[in-house]
Design a protein around this motif. Structure first.
Motif, PDB file in Angstrom:
ATOM      1  N   ARG A  42       3.252 -15.595  -4.266  1.00 23.79           N
ATOM      2  CA  ARG A  42       2.241 -14.668  -4.341  1.00 23.79           C
ATOM      3  C   ARG A  42       2.877 -13.238  -3.814  1.00 23.79           C
ATOM      4  NH1 ARG A  42      -2.781 -14.871   0.143  1.00 23.79           N
ATOM      5  NH2 ARG A  42      -3.992 -12.649  -0.824  1.00 23.79           N
ATOM      6  N   TYR A  43       4.367 -13.450  -3.073  1.00 22.87           N
ATOM      7  CA  TYR A  43       4.704 -12.608  -2.973  1.00 22.87           C
ATOM      8  C   TYR A  43       6.199 -12.173  -3.297  1.00 22.87           C
ATOM      9  CZ  TYR A  43       0.520 -11.282   0.230  1.00 22.87           C
ATOM     10  OH  TYR A  43      -0.856 -11.748   0.872  1.00 22.87           O
ATOM     11  N   ASN A  44       6.574 -11.680  -4.379  1.00 24.46           N
ATOM     12  CA  ASN A  44       7.775 -11.684  -4.180  1.00 24.46           C
ATOM     13  C   ASN A  44       8.375  -9.750  -4.648  1.00 24.46           C
ATOM     14  OD1 ASN A  44       7.189 -10.624  -6.806  1.00 24.46           O
ATOM     15  ND2 ASN A  44       7.297 -13.162  -7.555  1.00 24.46           N
ATOM     16  N   SER A  45       9.887  -9.821  -4.947  1.00 25.62           N
ATOM     17  CA  SER A  45      10.481  -8.285  -5.203  1.00 25.62           C
ATOM     18  C   SER A  45       9.602  -7.833  -6.003  1.00 25.62           C
ATOM     19  CB  SER A  45      11.778  -9.104  -5.452  1.00 25.62           C
ATOM     20  OG  SER A  45      12.455  -8.900  -6.510  1.00 25.62           O
ATOM     21  N   ASP A  46       8.794  -8.455  -7.003  1.00 25.02           N
ATOM     22  CA  ASP A  46       7.721  -7.699  -7.951  1.00 25.02           C
ATOM     23  C   ASP A  46       7.104  -7.641  -7.330  1.00 25.02           C
ATOM     24  OD1 ASP A  46      10.478  -7.967  -9.735  1.00 25.02           O
ATOM     25  OD2 ASP A  46       9.238  -9.503 -11.104  1.00 25.02           O
ATOM     26  N   THR A  47       6.200  -8.019  -6.446  1.00 24.17           N
ATOM     27  CA  THR A  47       4.722  -7.996  -6.070  1.00 24.17           C
ATOM     28  C   THR A  47       4.783  -6.949  -4.978  1.00 24.17           C
ATOM     29  OG1 THR A  47       4.413 -10.149  -4.609  1.00 24.17           O
ATOM     30  CG2 THR A  47       4.117 -10.116  -7.209  1.00 24.17           C
ATOM     31  N   VAL A  48       6.400  -6.681  -3.968  1.00 24.54           N
ATOM     32  CA  VAL A  48       6.375  -6.005  -2.712  1.00 24.54           C
ATOM     33  C   VAL A  48       7.351  -5.179  -3.027  1.00 24.54           C
ATOM     34  CG1 VAL A  48       5.863  -6.572  -0.253  1.00 24.54           C
ATOM     35  CG2 VAL A  48       4.977  -8.436  -1.853  1.00 24.54           C
ATOM     36  N   PRO A  49       6.634  -3.654  -3.126  1.00 26.10           N
ATOM     37  CA  PRO A  49       7.534  -2.829  -3.427  1.00 26.10           C
ATOM     38  C   PRO A  49       8.496  -2.800  -1.445  1.00 26.10           C
ATOM     39  CG  PRO A  49       5.477  -1.617  -2.666  1.00 26.10           C
ATOM     40  CD  PRO A  49       5.622  -3.523  -2.822  1.00 26.10           C
ATOM     41  N   TRP A  50       9.623  -3.569  -1.310  1.00 28.41           N
ATOM     42  CA  TRP A  50      10.086  -3.523  -0.680  1.00 28.41           C
ATOM     43  C   TRP A  50      11.176  -2.578  -0.395  1.00 28.41           C
ATOM     44  CZ3 TRP A  50      14.915  -3.376  -1.924  1.00 28.41           C
ATOM     45  CH2 TRP A  50      15.628  -3.796  -3.027  1.00 28.41           C
ATOM     46  N   GLN A  51      11.828  -2.182  -1.616  1.00 28.08           N
ATOM     47  CA  GLN A  51      12.081  -1.033  -1.736  1.00 28.08           C
ATOM     48  C   GLN A  51      11.926   0.600  -1.064  1.00 28.08           C
ATOM     49  OE1 GLN A  51      11.051  -2.157  -4.486  1.00 28.08           O
ATOM     50  NE2 GLN A  51      10.294  -0.421  -5.367  1.00 28.08           N
ATOM     51  N   ARG A  52      10.705   0.811  -0.301  1.00 29.40           N
ATOM     52  CA  ARG A  52       9.505   1.616  -0.376  1.00 29.40           C
ATOM     53  C   ARG A  52       9.644   1.891   1.587  1.00 29.40           C
ATOM     54  NH1 ARG A  52       4.780   0.705  -4.058  1.00 29.40           N
ATOM     55  NH2 ARG A  52       5.814   1.492  -6.048  1.00 29.40           N
ATOM     56  N   GLU A  91       0.269  -1.492   0.388  1.00 30.60           N
ATOM     57  CA  GLU A  91      -0.053   0.460   0.371  1.00 30.60           C
ATOM     58  C   GLU A  91       0.841   1.073   0.081  1.00 30.60           C
ATOM     59  OE1 GLU A  91      -4.082   0.189   2.281  1.00 30.60           O
ATOM     60  OE2 GLU A  91      -3.438  -2.013   3.224  1.00 30.60           O
ATOM     61  N   VAL A  92       2.177   1.137   0.004  1.00 29.22           N
ATOM     62  CA  VAL A  92       2.877   2.164   0.498  1.00 29.22           C
ATOM     63  C   VAL A  92       2.955   2.753  -1.257  1.00 29.22           C
ATOM     64  CG1 VAL A  92       5.301   3.544   0.441  1.00 29.22           C
ATOM     65  CG2 VAL A  92       3.746   1.474   2.189  1.00 29.22           C
ATOM     66  N   PRO A  93       2.524   4.338  -1.918  1.00 29.27           N
ATOM     67  CA  PRO A  93       2.520   4.785  -3.221  1.00 29.27           C
ATOM     68  C   PRO A  93       3.440   4.621  -3.792  1.00 29.27           C
ATOM     69  CG  PRO A  93       1.462   6.302  -1.370  1.00 29.27           C
ATOM     70  CD  PRO A  93       2.450   4.850  -0.750  1.00 29.27           C
ATOM     71  N   HIS A  94       3.860   4.756  -5.002  1.00 29.59           N
ATOM     72  CA  HIS A  94       4.939   4.370  -5.924  1.00 29.59           C
ATOM     73  C   HIS A  94       5.565   6.232  -5.273  1.00 29.59           C
ATOM     74  CE1 HIS A  94       7.312   5.880  -9.829  1.00 29.59           C
ATOM     75  NE2 HIS A  94       7.149   4.455  -9.893  1.00 29.59           N
ATOM     76  N   GLY A  95       6.874   5.947  -5.016  1.00 27.21           N
ATOM     77  CA  GLY A  95       7.120   7.850  -5.636  1.00 27.21           C
ATOM     78  C   GLY A  95       7.849   7.659  -3.639  1.00 27.21           C
ATOM     79  N   LYS A  96       6.839   7.149  -2.910  1.00 29.70           N
ATOM     80  CA  LYS A  96       7.255   7.361  -1.353  1.00 29.70           C
ATOM     81  C   LYS A  96       8.046   6.291  -0.815  1.00 29.70           C
ATOM     82  CE  LYS A  96       4.433  11.070  -1.649  1.00 29.70           C
ATOM     83  NZ  LYS A  96       4.692  12.180  -1.063  1.00 29.70           N
ATOM     84  N   VAL A  97       8.509   6.327   0.622  1.00 29.42           N
ATOM     85  CA  VAL A  97       9.493   5.980   1.279  1.00 29.42           C
ATOM     86  C   VAL A  97       7.998   5.741   3.224  1.00 29.42           C
ATOM     87  CG1 VAL A  97      10.967   5.298   0.306  1.00 29.42           C
ATOM     88  CG2 VAL A  97      11.045   7.540   2.170  1.00 29.42           C
ATOM     89  N   THR A  98       8.531   4.456   3.480  1.00 31.51           N
ATOM     90  CA  THR A  98       7.810   4.638   5.385  1.00 31.51           C
ATOM     91  C   THR A  98       9.062   3.765   5.352  1.00 31.51           C
ATOM     92  OG1 THR A  98       6.935   4.911   6.686  1.00 31.51           O
ATOM     93  CG2 THR A  98       6.632   2.923   5.194  1.00 31.51           C
ATOM     94  N   SER A  99       8.514   3.704   7.241  1.00 29.11           N
ATOM     95  CA  SER A  99      10.218   2.835   8.110  1.00 29.11           C
ATOM     96  C   SER A  99       9.471   1.923   8.724  1.00 29.11           C
ATOM     97  CB  SER A  99       9.741   3.885   9.408  1.00 29.11           C
ATOM     98  OG  SER A  99       9.534   3.870  10.144  1.00 29.11           O
ATOM     99  N   TYR A 100      10.108   1.018   8.688  1.00 27.96           N
ATOM    100  CA  TYR A 100       9.854  -0.494   9.652  1.00 27.96           C
ATOM    101  C   TYR A 100       8.469  -0.230  10.531  1.00 27.96           C
ATOM    102  CZ  TYR A 100      14.463  -1.111   6.817  1.00 27.96           C
ATOM    103  OH  TYR A 100      14.686  -2.104   5.852  1.00 27.96           O
ATOM    104  N   GLY A 101       9.257   0.801  11.401  1.00 27.16           N
ATOM    105  CA  GLY A 101       8.516   1.066  12.994  1.00 27.16           C
ATOM    106  C   GLY A 101       7.189   1.688  12.003  1.00 27.16           C
ATOM    107  N   HIS A 102       7.056   2.538  11.388  1.00 27.92           N
ATOM    108  CA  HIS A 102       5.531   2.809  10.859  1.00 27.92           C
ATOM    109  C   HIS A 102       4.740   1.393  10.233  1.00 27.92           C
ATOM    110  CE1 HIS A 102       2.682   6.007  10.328  1.00 27.92           C
ATOM    111  NE2 HIS A 102       2.155   5.453   9.183  1.00 27.92           N
ATOM    112  N   ILE A 103       5.055   0.964   9.474  1.00 22.16           N
ATOM    113  CA  ILE A 103       4.395  -0.269   8.531  1.00 22.16           C
ATOM    114  C   ILE A 103       3.698  -1.576  10.528  1.00 22.16           C
ATOM    115  CG2 ILE A 103       4.518  -2.470   7.416  1.00 22.16           C
ATOM    116  CD1 ILE A 103       4.627  -0.191   6.305  1.00 22.16           C
TER     117      ILE A 103
END
Length: 132
Positions: free
Chosen positions: A62-72, A20-32
């Protein structure tokens, strides 16, 4: 990777939240972790992302580096957490989303939360469920 139903449910919840983290945005581990109702579990969020399968290795997962935007997802200071060569890969993925990554004097790579941060009080999917 999860060894119990509880762990599998946690991994799935983390991956869904990160989606759910939008494209072009970042959040923290703690916020998730906070969005999921467990503010004391930021490290467990990191563990989930560490064990996210690479799309090249498990393209049908179902979940991999293409389906989950881990970089955010970065640490609470806005810094890409150092790991085995992954910092450059994360920086490149963020650059593809037009997120500017700054380089500090000690080699740390950071993102300006004021410009790129995403810190909603609730997950958008939770808001959508409430409106149904």
């Amino acid at each position: 990777m999860p060894r119990s139903e509880e762990a599998a449910a946690w991994f799935s919840a983390v991956y869904k939240a990160v989606q759910e983290v939008p494209h072009g945005k970042v959040t923290s581990y703690g916020h998730i972790a906070t969005l999921l109702g467990y503010p004391e579990r930021p490290r467990q969020v990191g563990i989930c992302l560490k064990h996210l399968p690479r799309a090249e290795d498990q393209p049908d997962a179902r979940y991999n580096s293409d389906t989950v935007p881990w970089q955010r997802v970065v640490n609470a200071k806005g810094v890409i957490s150092p790991r085995d060569g992954g910092t450059a890969r994360q920086e490149a993925a963020l650059n593809q989303e037009n997120v500017e990554v700054e380089h500090g004097s000690l080699g740390e790579r950071s993102i300006d939360f004021a410009a790129y941060g995403w810190f909603p009080r609730r997950l958008p999917s939770d808001d959508a469920e409430d409106s149904d």
